[in-house]
Design a protein around this motif. Structure first.
Motif, PDB file in Angstrom:
ATOM      1  N   GLU A  24       0.759  -1.029  -0.054  1.00 17.43           N
ATOM      2  CA  GLU A  24       0.004   0.091  -0.017  1.00 17.43           C
ATOM      3  C   GLU A  24       0.918   1.130   0.131  1.00 17.43           C
ATOM      4  O   GLU A  24       0.530   2.340  -0.893  1.00 17.43           O
ATOM      5  CB  GLU A  24      -1.067  -0.034   1.465  1.00 17.43           C
ATOM      6  N   ARG A  25       1.788   1.311   0.780  1.00 14.69           N
ATOM      7  CA  ARG A  25       2.754   2.450   0.584  1.00 14.69           C
ATOM      8  C   ARG A  25       3.496   2.628  -0.375  1.00 14.69           C
ATOM      9  O   ARG A  25       3.566   3.540  -0.933  1.00 14.69           O
ATOM     10  CB  ARG A  25       3.881   2.321   2.064  1.00 14.69           C
ATOM     11  N   MET A  34       4.049  -4.022  -4.665  1.00 13.96           N
ATOM     12  CA  MET A  34       4.831  -5.049  -3.853  1.00 13.96           C
ATOM     13  C   MET A  34       5.740  -6.016  -4.648  1.00 13.96           C
ATOM     14  O   MET A  34       6.812  -6.206  -4.600  1.00 13.96           O
ATOM     15  CB  MET A  34       4.351  -5.676  -2.807  1.00 13.96           C
ATOM     16  N   GLY A  35       5.064  -6.687  -5.558  1.00 11.72           N
ATOM     17  CA  GLY A  35       5.732  -7.746  -6.309  1.00 11.72           C
ATOM     18  C   GLY A  35       6.639  -6.865  -7.551  1.00 11.72           C
ATOM     19  O   GLY A  35       7.586  -7.703  -7.782  1.00 11.72           O
ATOM     20  N   GLN A  36       6.096  -5.754  -7.997  1.00  8.20           N
ATOM     21  CA  GLN A  36       7.528  -5.009  -8.977  1.00  8.20           C
ATOM     22  C   GLN A  36       8.549  -4.726  -8.269  1.00  8.20           C
ATOM     23  O   GLN A  36       9.279  -4.892  -8.553  1.00  8.20           O
ATOM     24  CB  GLN A  36       6.425  -3.870  -9.396  1.00  8.20           C
ATOM     25  N   PHE A  37       8.306  -4.197  -7.022  1.00  8.91           N
ATOM     26  CA  PHE A  37       9.346  -3.986  -5.930  1.00  8.91           C
ATOM     27  C   PHE A  37      10.396  -4.940  -5.738  1.00  8.91           C
ATOM     28  O   PHE A  37      11.418  -4.884  -5.994  1.00  8.91           O
ATOM     29  CB  PHE A  37       9.056  -3.340  -4.977  1.00  8.91           C
ATOM     30  N   PRO A 107      13.829   3.331   0.561  1.00 10.13           N
ATOM     31  CA  PRO A 107      13.646   3.898   1.648  1.00 10.13           C
ATOM     32  C   PRO A 107      12.344   3.754   2.353  1.00 10.13           C
ATOM     33  O   PRO A 107      12.066   3.487   3.445  1.00 10.13           O
ATOM     34  CB  PRO A 107      14.124   5.185   1.702  1.00 10.13           C
ATOM     35  N   THR A 108      11.174   3.870   1.555  1.00  6.52           N
ATOM     36  CA  THR A 108       9.916   3.572   1.818  1.00  6.52           C
ATOM     37  C   THR A 108       9.733   2.130   2.384  1.00  6.52           C
ATOM     38  O   THR A 108       8.943   1.812   3.402  1.00  6.52           O
ATOM     39  CB  THR A 108       8.966   3.953   0.880  1.00  6.52           C
ATOM     40  N   PHE A 109      10.316   1.210   1.665  1.00  4.28           N
ATOM     41  CA  PHE A 109      10.025  -0.248   2.082  1.00  4.28           C
ATOM     42  C   PHE A 109      10.724  -0.381   3.301  1.00  4.28           C
ATOM     43  O   PHE A 109      10.189  -1.100   4.351  1.00  4.28           O
ATOM     44  CB  PHE A 109      10.906  -1.012   0.823  1.00  4.28           C
ATOM     45  N   GLU A 110      11.974   0.132   3.533  1.00  2.61           N
ATOM     46  CA  GLU A 110      12.870  -0.166   4.628  1.00  2.61           C
ATOM     47  C   GLU A 110      12.343   0.281   5.749  1.00  2.61           C
ATOM     48  O   GLU A 110      12.286  -0.101   7.116  1.00  2.61           O
ATOM     49  CB  GLU A 110      14.249   0.117   4.590  1.00  2.61           C
ATOM     50  N   ASP A 111      11.559   1.643   5.750  1.00  2.03           N
ATOM     51  CA  ASP A 111      10.811   2.166   6.846  1.00  2.03           C
ATOM     52  C   ASP A 111       9.709   1.341   7.288  1.00  2.03           C
ATOM     53  O   ASP A 111       9.388   1.378   8.508  1.00  2.03           O
ATOM     54  CB  ASP A 111      10.641   3.526   6.398  1.00  2.03           C
ATOM     55  N   GLY A 112       8.864   0.817   6.408  1.00  2.00           N
ATOM     56  CA  GLY A 112       7.891  -0.261   6.698  1.00  2.00           C
ATOM     57  C   GLY A 112       8.350  -1.328   7.355  1.00  2.00           C
ATOM     58  O   GLY A 112       7.510  -1.757   8.501  1.00  2.00           O
TER      59      GLY A 112
END
Length: 150
Positions: A24-25, A34-37, A107-112
């Motif tokens: 979602e973020r 998320m899959g693309q990331f 950074p968005t992923f790691e923050d989550g």
């Protein structure tokens, strides 16, 4: 005695909800699923990444992986290059736009992950969890169990 079905349900529900909240973020802040990331991260982490490598890492079919790579390519984030070792396959690499997107989204992923995985646990608990989950994953992988057919 440990209630194994409950452990299983808790593990699956946690993974699903964590995947969803991180997704979602990423979608809201970077227009990225998320899959693309995940695929961008895997491609970026390998010198010579093929569709089959992505499929194995993600434990999904080659067909589904190939379709996902088609979408990454259409978005301008990934290119397929001829594989000098095998003319029947291509090597995947990030485009400059794909690398820029991955750099911005990481950074968005790691923050989550910090919020929903690290912060609820002590450092020791997190280290033990990481070691335990890695062992469980290796156990299945070593047995070639749980891989999709096709």
């Amino acid at each position: 005695m440990t209630d194994l079905p409950q452990v299983f349900m808790d593990l699956v529900r946690y993974e699903t909800r964590l995947y969803n909240v991180l997704g979602e973020r990423l979608r809201a802040e970077h227009s990225l699923t998320m899959g693309q990331f995940e695929f961008l991260r895997i491609i970026d982490s390998r010198d010579a990444c093929r569709v089959n490598d992505l499929a194995e890492e993600a434990a999904i079919t080659v067909g589904a992986t190939s379709k996902a790579v088609d979408r990454l390519e259409a978005a301008g984030w990934v290119v397929r290059r001829p594989n000098p070792s095998n003319r029947r396959s291509s090597l995947l690499e990030l485009t400059p736009d794909g690398a820029k997107l991955l750099t911005a989204a990481t950074p968005t992923f790691e923050d989550g992950l910090r919020s929903w995985l690290a912060e609820p646990l002590t450092a020791g608990s997190l280290k033990q969890l990481a070691s335990t989950v890695a062992l469980l994953r290796r156990t299945l992988e070593d047995a070639s169990a749980g891989m999709p057919a096709g």
